[in-house]
Scaffold this motif. Structure first.
Motif, PDB file in Angstrom:
ATOM      1  N   VAL A 265       4.571  -0.684  -5.132  1.00  0.00           N
ATOM      2  CA  VAL A 265       4.014   0.662  -5.224  1.00  0.00           C
ATOM      3  C   VAL A 265       4.840   1.607  -4.358  1.00  0.00           C
ATOM      4  CG1 VAL A 265       1.878   1.989  -5.168  1.00  0.00           C
ATOM      5  CG2 VAL A 265       1.777  -0.507  -5.353  1.00  0.00           C
ATOM      6  N   ASN A 266       5.537   2.544  -4.981  1.00  0.00           N
ATOM      7  CA  ASN A 266       6.484   3.385  -4.243  1.00  0.00           C
ATOM      8  C   ASN A 266       6.122   4.864  -4.153  1.00  0.00           C
ATOM      9  OD1 ASN A 266       8.116   1.238  -3.549  1.00  0.00           O
ATOM     10  ND2 ASN A 266       9.477   1.470  -5.303  1.00  0.00           N
ATOM     11  N   LYS A 267       5.213   5.332  -4.982  1.00  0.00           N
ATOM     12  CA  LYS A 267       4.788   6.728  -4.904  1.00  0.00           C
ATOM     13  C   LYS A 267       3.530   6.830  -4.049  1.00  0.00           C
ATOM     14  CE  LYS A 267       6.659   8.176  -9.382  1.00  0.00           C
ATOM     15  NZ  LYS A 267       6.315   8.753 -10.715  1.00  0.00           N
ATOM     16  N   ARG A 268       3.503   7.827  -3.185  1.00  0.00           N
ATOM     17  CA  ARG A 268       2.371   7.999  -2.280  1.00  0.00           C
ATOM     18  C   ARG A 268       1.053   8.121  -3.039  1.00  0.00           C
ATOM     19  NH1 ARG A 268       0.683   7.709   3.222  1.00  0.00           N
ATOM     20  NH2 ARG A 268      -1.337   8.747   3.226  1.00  0.00           N
ATOM     21  N   GLU A 269       1.052   8.892  -4.132  1.00  0.00           N
ATOM     22  CA  GLU A 269      -0.196   9.076  -4.872  1.00  0.00           C
ATOM     23  C   GLU A 269      -0.694   7.760  -5.473  1.00  0.00           C
ATOM     24  OE1 GLU A 269       3.097  10.996  -7.534  1.00  0.00           O
ATOM     25  OE2 GLU A 269       2.688  10.687  -5.387  1.00  0.00           O
ATOM     26  N   ASP A 270       0.237   6.880  -5.873  1.00  0.00           N
ATOM     27  CA  ASP A 270      -0.160   5.575  -6.397  1.00  0.00           C
ATOM     28  C   ASP A 270      -0.703   4.686  -5.280  1.00  0.00           C
ATOM     29  OD1 ASP A 270       0.515   6.116  -9.045  1.00  0.00           O
ATOM     30  OD2 ASP A 270       2.606   5.512  -8.750  1.00  0.00           O
ATOM     31  N   MET A 271      -0.106   4.789  -4.090  1.00  0.00           N
ATOM     32  CA  MET A 271      -0.614   4.033  -2.938  1.00  0.00           C
ATOM     33  C   MET A 271      -2.054   4.427  -2.628  1.00  0.00           C
ATOM     34  SD  MET A 271       2.652   4.231  -0.362  1.00  0.00           S
ATOM     35  CE  MET A 271       4.305   3.701  -0.861  1.00  0.00           C
ATOM     36  N   ALA A 290       3.929   4.891   3.216  1.00  0.00           N
ATOM     37  CA  ALA A 290       2.590   4.318   3.324  1.00  0.00           C
ATOM     38  C   ALA A 290       1.943   4.617   4.677  1.00  0.00           C
ATOM     39  CB  ALA A 290       2.656   2.804   3.112  1.00  0.00           C
ATOM     40  N   LYS A 291       2.622   5.387   5.511  1.00  0.00           N
ATOM     41  CA  LYS A 291       2.077   5.688   6.840  1.00  0.00           C
ATOM     42  C   LYS A 291       0.712   6.363   6.721  1.00  0.00           C
ATOM     43  CE  LYS A 291       6.278   6.019   9.636  1.00  0.00           C
ATOM     44  NZ  LYS A 291       7.144   6.897  10.443  1.00  0.00           N
ATOM     45  N   SER A 292      -0.183   5.971   7.612  1.00  0.00           N
ATOM     46  CA  SER A 292      -1.553   6.494   7.751  1.00  0.00           C
ATOM     47  C   SER A 292      -2.504   5.988   6.677  1.00  0.00           C
ATOM     48  CB  SER A 292      -1.580   8.034   7.771  1.00  0.00           C
ATOM     49  OG  SER A 292      -1.422   8.590   6.471  1.00  0.00           O
TER      50      SER A 292
END
Length: 293
Positions: A265-271, A290-292
């Motif tokens: 998983v590489n996109k923040r919104e997907d994370m 993925a921070k925070s």
């Protein structure tokens, strides 16, 4: 309001009772050469709780950290400075590690990851990598990191690019029990023969208990019960491709006591979506994104 939020997000509330784990895929592949010691150190610096890596076997029976059983023609340079091609990519299982180490896998960069820094790097041994990372976290006063070790295996490749499952597994297991506390390791594989072997060896008392994760192919039948029946035992971790994850499937697995950690998983919104679905962690090429979480 708190009660209302719990009703709206019951799975998320359940998942948050344990820390959400960030796994650095092949280290921090998006930023540094994959499956190399600098990449693993980078993932740790960026806050990864777990470093995910792959292992293969060399001709002289060394456990080598590598995703492929050959030299990737997109990123590899031979000892004479010549770019590897599909015709010259070789077979690591037919090469001694002393020879493998001479090939560079970082100076060319990786076109698939434009942010990746170019640097000299080689494929390390599993033992070398573990010792370097353990020393690194001690020196920096960081919490001990976990290791997610993938055995790259395929039944049709036995005798061609890899040894038999039992030999492959024994070579990896011996390093794990010698170098690491077992609670900081899990073994994963797409190959059900590997997973079944580890479970059988554990039940027979030949292997000490190490967490096992099943990797699910994107195009495979992702029905939980179908895969459990195929596997023949209950794994500790379920790792599907992230688009396969649903709230219902996460709840089904949690009810069985199985953690859910999807890849890659590489996109923040997907994370954020993966976390909201109740997953227990995420495997990513970009631990910084993925921070925070």
């Amino acid at each position: 309001m708190k009660a209302l939020l719990f009703l709206l997000f019951p799975v998320l509330a359940m998942a948050q009772t344990t820390p959400f784990e960030i796994e650095g895929h092949r280290g921090a592949r998006g930023l540094l050469p994959e499956n190399t010691i600098p990449s693993f150190k980078k993932a740790i610096d960026l806050g990864a709780h777990v470093i995910e890596l792959d292992v293969v076997i060399s001709k002289d029976k060394k456990v080598v950290v590598s995703h492929d059983t050959y030299f990737n023609p997109d990123i590899t340079t031979d000892p004479d400075g010549i770019y590897i091609t599909k015709e010259t990519q070789g077979n690591l299982y037919q090469m001694d590690y002393k020879q493998i180490k001479k090939y560079d896998v970082g100076v060319r960069g990786n076109k698939g990851f434009p942010e990746q820094e170019k640097m000299k790097a080689h494929k390390p041994l599993l033992t070398e990598m573990i010792r370097e990372i353990e020393k690194y976290t001690r020196q920096k006063g960081l919490p001990p990191v976990k290791y997610n070790i993938e055995i790259k295996s395929s039944e049709k490749e036995i005798g061609k690019t890899q040894p038999e499952v039992a030999e492959f597994s024994d070579l990896v297991y011996k390093i794990i029990v010698k170098e690491l506390p077992l609670e900081r390791v899990n073994m994963q594989s797409f190959d059900y023969n590997v997973l079944k072997h580890w479970n059988a060896q554990t039940l027979a008392g030949k292997y000490k208990k190490i967490a096992v994760a099943v990797l699910i192919e994107p195009r495979a039948n992702n029905d939980v019960q179908v895969n459990l029946d195929k596997l023949g035992f209950k794994p500790d971790i379920w790792s599907p491709y992230f688009t396969q994850v649903t709230t219902e499937r996460v709840k089904q697995l949690h009810d069985l006591g199985i953690r859910v950690i999807p890849w890659t998983v590489n996109k923040r919104e997907d994370m954020e979506k993966i976390k909201a679905l109740g997953c227990d962690g995420v495997i990513t090429d970009y631990p910084d994104r993925a921070k925070s979480l």
